[in-house]
Structures are given as structure tokens and as C-alpha cells.
Write an enzyme that holds these catalytic residues in place. Structure first.
Site, short mmCIF file in Angstrom:
data_model
loop_
_atom_site.label_atom_id
_atom_site.label_comp_id
_atom_site.label_asym_id
_atom_site.label_seq_id
_atom_site.Cartn_x
_atom_site.Cartn_y
_atom_site.Cartn_z
N GLY A 113 0.81 -1.22 0.00
CA GLY A 113 0.00 0.00 0.00
C GLY A 113 0.84 1.26 0.00
CB CYS A 114 3.75 2.28 1.99
SG CYS A 114 2.86 2.20 3.57
#
Length: 182
Positions: A70-71
């Protein structure tokens, strides 16, 4: 009766803790000042919110950990939108509780040398911005837009990285439109 009171106290305490753990600072509040070690394109420097605000608005986004799925998506999205942020005279800075050596690599590969990331290894800045996950080892995914006067224009918290860029851009565009009318 005593069991009911005890249950009520436990329920109230649990509700208060869950609200505190996930309550981003609201728009209109003054953004807490900070200085952190940071990296842009693999080069270390000291990022000061106060200095950045002298140049224009700041997009401050907290993320859990470098090189996680996600990052990485979020970093790519911010990198791809940097021309739009720069057109609005905005500085973008990502903050995680990772070590600076990790962020030097992340700033090159995932941020694509387009914006800086800062190391909040102690989590103190994440705590100031109510952007610390309840287990305290990672930042939560929270984005802020801060006006040059230090006031928070937007706070957006969502575990998904999908809308952080579009929401921060929209807040900047609204701020710019409102500012040009005055």
C-alpha cells in the site's frame, strides 16, 4: 447492577480509546511544528515544516512502512502527481517511522526522486498529528494539507492509499481558488 456499571465503564473506555487512536487533527487546527531528518533522491537533509510553509502549502502524508504494497502504491501515486502539486506551489513530504537509511532507498525507487520522505523513528511527530497506529510501531495512513499560515485545510485518514492524492490535490485547488478571490 454492578455488572451493568462495569460493562458501561468498559464500553465507554474502549470507545474513547478507539476514537483517540484514529482521530486525525481537524481542519482549522494549527499544525504542530517539527523538524525531521529526511531524504530526497537518496540525499539526506533536515526537513522543517516552518521553512517549507514559507514557500507555500504543504502536503504531509503519514504512511505505515516503506516498501509495503500500500505504501509503495501511495508513493508511486504521489510521484506521478508531482507536476500538479508543483503547479500549486505545494511541497509534498511523506513521513513514516522507518529508519532514514531505509527511506533513502525508498525516496529513489518508490518516490522516484520526485518528493521527500522523513524518518520519524521515535514516532513523536506521528503522535503529534494523531497519526500513530494503536500498537505504536507504525504510522497510520493519514494525509494533511497545511496552508502557509500553518492552519490545517484537510485531514484525511483511510487505510487504503487510493484517494490520498486526489483528496489532497482537491483541497489545494480549493484553497488556491478561495485565496485568489480574496
Amino acid at each position: 447492577m454492578a455488572k451493568r456499571k462495569l460493562f458501561g465503564l468498559i464500553l465507554t473506555a474502549g470507545l474513547m480509546l478507539s476514537l483517540q487512536a484514529n482521530a486525525a487533527l481537524p481542519p482549522g487546527d494549527k499544525a504542530p511544528a517539527f523538524t525531521l531528518p529526511a531524504s530526497l533522491a537518496g540525499h539526506e537533509f533536515s526537513f522543517s515544516l516552518a521553512k517549507a510553509l514559507k514557500k507555500g502549502p504543504v502536503v504531509l502524508y503519514f504512511y505505515p512502512a516503506a516498501f509495503t504494497p500500500g505504501c509503495t502504491i501511495e508513493a508511486h501515486d504521489f510521484a506521478e502527481a508531482m507536476d500538479q502539486f508543483q503547479a500549486l506551489n505545494a511541497t509534498v513530504i511523506g513521513i513514516s517511522m522507518d529508519q532514514l537509511d531505509t527511506l533513502k532507498k525508498f525516496s529513489v525507487s518508490e518516490c522516484r526522486n520526485r518528493f521527500a520522505v522523513a524518518a520519524d523513528e521515535s514516532g513523536s511527530v506521528s503522535a503529534l498529528y494523531d497519526a500513530r497506529q494503536s500498537h505504536d510501531t507504525h504510522a497510520a495512513r493519514v494525509s494533511y494539507v497545511i496552508a502557509p499560515d500553518g492552519k490545517i485545510l484537510l485531514s484525511y485518514e483511510n487505510r487504503s492509499p487510493d484517494e490520498h492524492v486526489s483528496r489532497t490535490l482537491a483541497a489545494l485547488q480549493k484553497w488556491k481558488a478561495d485565496s485568489s478571490r480574496h
